[in-house]
Design a protein around this motif. Structure first.
Motif, PDB file in Angstrom:
ATOM      1  N   GLY B 113      72.913  31.258  67.689  1.00 24.27           N
ATOM      2  CA  GLY B 113      74.166  30.708  68.210  1.00 24.27           C
ATOM      3  C   GLY B 113      74.699  31.615  69.306  1.00 24.27           C
ATOM      4  O   GLY B 113      74.195  32.744  69.489  1.00 24.27           O
ATOM      5  N   PHE B 114      75.686  31.143  70.031  1.00 29.26           N
ATOM      6  CA  PHE B 114      76.233  31.946  71.133  1.00 29.26           C
ATOM      7  C   PHE B 114      76.689  33.324  70.662  1.00 29.26           C
ATOM      8  O   PHE B 114      76.516  34.321  71.344  1.00 29.26           O
ATOM      9  N   ASP B 115      77.244  33.385  69.446  1.00 28.58           N
ATOM     10  CA  ASP B 115      77.740  34.666  68.936  1.00 28.58           C
ATOM     11  C   ASP B 115      76.606  35.624  68.592  1.00 28.58           C
ATOM     12  O   ASP B 115      76.805  36.831  68.507  1.00 28.58           O
ATOM     13  N   CYS B 116      75.387  35.114  68.401  1.00 29.53           N
ATOM     14  CA  CYS B 116      74.237  35.974  68.098  1.00 29.53           C
ATOM     15  C   CYS B 116      73.404  36.290  69.342  1.00 29.53           C
ATOM     16  O   CYS B 116      72.398  37.005  69.273  1.00 29.53           O
ATOM     17  N   GLY B 117      73.772  35.650  70.461  1.00 32.52           N
ATOM     18  CA  GLY B 117      73.062  35.951  71.708  1.00 32.52           C
ATOM     19  C   GLY B 117      71.838  35.091  71.945  1.00 32.52           C
ATOM     20  O   GLY B 117      71.188  35.211  72.985  1.00 32.52           O
ATOM     21  N   VAL B 118      71.477  34.271  70.993  1.00 38.79           N
ATOM     22  CA  VAL B 118      70.318  33.392  71.152  1.00 38.79           C
ATOM     23  C   VAL B 118      70.732  31.976  70.747  1.00 38.79           C
ATOM     24  O   VAL B 118      71.372  31.806  69.711  1.00 38.79           O
ATOM     25  N   ILE B 119      70.365  30.981  71.576  1.00 39.89           N
ATOM     26  CA  ILE B 119      70.708  29.605  71.199  1.00 39.89           C
ATOM     27  C   ILE B 119      69.467  28.719  71.208  1.00 39.89           C
ATOM     28  O   ILE B 119      68.437  29.063  71.795  1.00 39.89           O
ATOM     29  N   ARG B 120      69.593  27.573  70.512  1.00 38.67           N
ATOM     30  CA  ARG B 120      68.480  26.648  70.353  1.00 38.67           C
ATOM     31  C   ARG B 120      68.609  25.470  71.319  1.00 38.67           C
ATOM     32  O   ARG B 120      69.670  24.893  71.449  1.00 38.67           O
ATOM     33  N   ILE B 121      67.474  25.179  72.009  1.00 36.51           N
ATOM     34  CA  ILE B 121      67.420  24.042  72.935  1.00 36.51           C
ATOM     35  C   ILE B 121      66.331  23.067  72.471  1.00 36.51           C
ATOM     36  O   ILE B 121      65.241  23.512  72.082  1.00 36.51           O
ATOM     37  N   HIS B 122      66.641  21.774  72.483  1.00 34.73           N
ATOM     38  CA  HIS B 122      65.651  20.750  72.134  1.00 34.73           C
ATOM     39  C   HIS B 122      65.319  19.871  73.338  1.00 34.73           C
ATOM     40  O   HIS B 122      66.232  19.407  74.023  1.00 34.73           O
ATOM     41  N   ILE B 123      64.028  19.635  73.558  1.00 35.83           N
ATOM     42  CA  ILE B 123      63.597  18.694  74.596  1.00 35.83           C
ATOM     43  C   ILE B 123      62.675  17.669  73.925  1.00 35.83           C
ATOM     44  O   ILE B 123      61.525  17.992  73.584  1.00 35.83           O
ATOM     45  N   PRO B 124      63.161  16.453  73.670  1.00 34.39           N
ATOM     46  CA  PRO B 124      62.300  15.451  73.020  1.00 34.39           C
ATOM     47  C   PRO B 124      61.095  15.092  73.901  1.00 34.39           C
ATOM     48  O   PRO B 124      61.245  14.860  75.105  1.00 34.39           O
ATOM     49  N   ILE B 125      59.913  15.116  73.279  1.00 38.06           N
ATOM     50  CA  ILE B 125      58.687  14.726  73.985  1.00 38.06           C
ATOM     51  C   ILE B 125      58.326  13.295  73.596  1.00 38.06           C
ATOM     52  O   ILE B 125      58.051  12.455  74.443  1.00 38.06           O
ATOM     53  N   VAL B 126      58.322  13.041  72.301  1.00 43.26           N
ATOM     54  CA  VAL B 126      58.101  11.683  71.800  1.00 43.26           C
ATOM     55  C   VAL B 126      59.176  11.414  70.756  1.00 43.26           C
ATOM     56  O   VAL B 126      59.388  12.233  69.854  1.00 43.26           O
ATOM     57  N   THR B 127      59.871  10.313  70.899  1.00 38.18           N
ATOM     58  CA  THR B 127      60.834   9.945  69.862  1.00 38.18           C
ATOM     59  C   THR B 127      60.842   8.429  69.746  1.00 38.18           C
ATOM     60  O   THR B 127      60.046   7.745  70.389  1.00 38.18           O
ATOM     61  N   ASN B 128      61.675   7.895  68.856  1.00 38.45           N
ATOM     62  CA  ASN B 128      61.754   6.441  68.703  1.00 38.45           C
ATOM     63  C   ASN B 128      63.179   6.081  68.293  1.00 38.45           C
ATOM     64  O   ASN B 128      63.936   6.942  67.845  1.00 38.45           O
TER      65      ASN B 128
END
Lengths: 322, 273
Positions: B113-128
């Motif tokens: 998280g922002f408070d930990c200095g690292v955040i998670r990003i998602h980029i969908p490749i295949v979804t439905n």
């Protein structure tokens, strides 16, 4: 608009308000027999079915009118009014033991309709009359082949609305079941019915102003009972009224039900068997305060009802004076 | 409270993403370590991981750790260019796959998280369309090629109710000024826009869900017959989902159970005078 079969097997269970007016909540009852001591208990059973938790019709109340036109219910056989603690439970027991009877006992939504004008002053008497007809038609749907009678037992305090109910159903025979008020008051003071708890039912229903909420419990109960007896007395000269005192049980009740249900001889002996009835007279526990309140606040109406019962040809005024 | 999600103004070419995924061998997939949260249908491939632990999907908080790119990344040029589009250090890159008809139960992730200095990003490749991702109880619809920040320290869950697998490129990014600017969570005006977009998307999905299915059932006695005799809660839930599914109405067991609880509550009103 609704299709002709959309409510087949369904039963209205709740009356409530939305912004655009009164609504009805329905649940699926199928061929369910309403044999519990009250309608609410039966509905509780039906609502345990997951289906009824998720899939319930919720419609404007006017859908009931359409439904009555498409599929009218059985015409009410008789109405039961009572003073509570006066043998009303016995009536339900006797009635539900016959497969040909549909018995709707103290349905919350009938009470909601009868008191709808108290909660919403835009509701007219004409509204309540037609809502009552529609809802009783929907409750009285024939769910099984052998069903041919419909009995509606009202909440004790609904006796106040006798004029309105009789306006909706002028020809339906009805009984008022009552009892020596001292015995009723003693029973309620041990364990009070809903209407005997100040404020549970709006005081205006009984013709009181809110000041009455401050009086002693005994006093409140006696006033409520007095109002109920007065209301029954005021309508007791109608030809379709039968007064039954608790001390006439079970025979007077058996006689009334036998005639209204058009029973065979076999059923007749059955109803007598069902009617075995033990009742304890609680009046020995009455305090002098209860006796005095009973005499002052309920006594005159009670004595007048007794006089009417014993001499049905007297006018209401003569009964009060006798 | 700030938003728990943000759609970044970066987007990628969905067909190029898919082409690269095709290059990965079936033997490269390993099951996700968080087996407590999923039903066996969640696995992935590491593209960038802690050096000497390159097969692991575990990320922990890799900030400051020595990292290395895996063979899988080396054979996927488009993935490399995606990573290159981020003007910040990427401490973990993975392809995560949630198989058709699988779900990940609600959980939170820590040390991110922002408070930990690292955040998670998602980029969908295949979804439905039948993938449902919920964050903080709200559904967020992420389309192929889009780039989403998700605050996964908040409760989240995923159902893939569709007939195809869901594949996401998942990046852990170390926070810097560039990333801060890409995700202006504290900018009231912009946050409002994102929230509005979300609500429209949720309404669109809900229309095909339980509410519509209920209307259908109430009009159709033959459908009612299939459902009303089921006395056991589990049997009712399973059958209802199945019947709805076959007719193209998608909702979850949780939606249905919440509705049952609500329905039971209204029942309680029957006793109030």
């Amino acid at each position: 608009m609704i299709g002709p079969d959309v409510f087949t097997g369904w039963i209205p269970v709740r009356f409530y308000w939305r912004d655009d007016g009164p609504y009805i909540d329905w649940c699926y009852a199928g061929k369910h027999d309403f044999t519990e001591i009250s309608f609410s208990r039966d509905i509780q059973t039906l609502l345990r079915l997951p289906f009824n938790q998720v899939f319930r019709h919720q419609t404007p109340i006017t859908e009931l009118r359409e439904w009555q036109t498409i599929k009218p219910g059985i015409k009410p056989t008789a109405f039961i009014f009572h003073a509570s603690r006066s043998g009303a439970g016995l009536v339900t027991q006797m009635l539900t033991s016959f497969k040909q009877n549909i018995v709707i006992s103290e349905a919350r939504l009938i009470d909601s309709i009868l008191r709808s004008h108290v909660k919403n002053d835009s509701v007219t008497d004409a509204n309540r009359v037609e809502w009552l007809r529609w809802v009783i038609s929907a409750l009285g749907q024939k769910r099984k082949e052998q069903q041919r009678n419909l009995f509606v037992k009202f909440d004790s305090w609904n006796t106040i609305y006798l004029p309105l109910i009789l306006r909706a159903f002028p020809d339906v025979p009805w009984i008022f079941l009552y009892r020596d008020p001292v015995e009723i008051l003693v029973s309620h003071l041990k364990q009070r019915g809903i209407h005997m708890v100040p404020g549970m039912i709006e005081p205006s229903v009984f013709g009181f102003d809110d000041e009455v909420l401050r009086v002693a419990p005994e006093d409140y109960c006696a006033r409520v009972l007095g109002s109920i007896y007065q209301a029954a007395l005021a309508q007791s000269d109608r030809p379709n009224c039968t007064l039954i005192n608790h001390n006439q049980l079970p025979h007077a009740l058996v006689a009334f039900l036998t005639s209204s249900m058009d029973l065979s001889e076999e059923d007749n002996s059955k109803i007598c068997a069902r009617a075995e009835y033990d009742s304890i007279d609680p009046s020995r526990e009455a305090t002098s305060v209860i006796k005095q309140l009973s005499a002052d606040l309920v006594g005159p109406a009670y004595l007048a009802l007794e006089s009417r019962r014993l001499s049905p040809l007297k006018s209401a005024q003569e009964c009060v004076n006798s | 409270m700030t938003l728990g999600f943000w759609k970044l103004s970066l987007s990628f070419d969905a067909s190029s993403l898919k082409e690269d995924v095709e290059k990965l061998g079936t033997e490269d997939w390993i099951q996700h370590f968080n087996t407590g949260y999923h039903d066996g249908g969640w696995d992935g491939i590491a593209l960038r991981a802690i050096k000497d632990n390159r097969q692991s999907l575990y990320t922990g908080n890799n900030r400051g750790n020595q990292l290395s790119d895996t063979h899988s990344l080396q054979v996927c040029p488009y993935f490399q260019s995606v990573l290159g589009a981020f003007k910040c250090r990427i401490s973990s890159a993975r392809i995560l796959r949630l198989k058709a008809n699988s779900s990940i139960r609600e959980h939170r992730d820590y040390n991110i998280g922002f408070d930990c200095g690292v955040i998670r990003i998602h980029i969908p490749i295949v979804t439905n369309p039948d993938v449902e991702f919920y964050l903080d109880g709200k559904q967020i619809i992420m389309n192929e090629g889009e780039c989403w920040y998700l605050d996964i320290s908040r409760p989240h869950r995923v159902n893939n109710l569709g007939k195809t697998d869901r594949l996401h490129l998942v990046l852990d990014c170390e926070v810097n000024d560039w990333l801060d600017e890409m995700i202006p969570l504290h900018d009231q005006d912009k946050s409002g826009q994102q929230n509005a977009a979300l609500r429209i998307a949720v309404d669109a999905i809900r229309k095909n869900g339980l509410g519509e299915f209920r209307l259908l059932v109430l009009k159709d006695p033959s459908l009612q017959e299939k459902l009303r005799l089921l006395e056991q809660r589990d049997a009712f839930v399973n059958t209802t989902l199945q019947v709805a599914w076959n007719l193209g109405y998608i909702f979850t067991a949780a939606d249905l159970i919440a509705e049952m609880d609500r329905g039971h509550q209204t029942g309680a009103d029957l006793w109030t005078v």
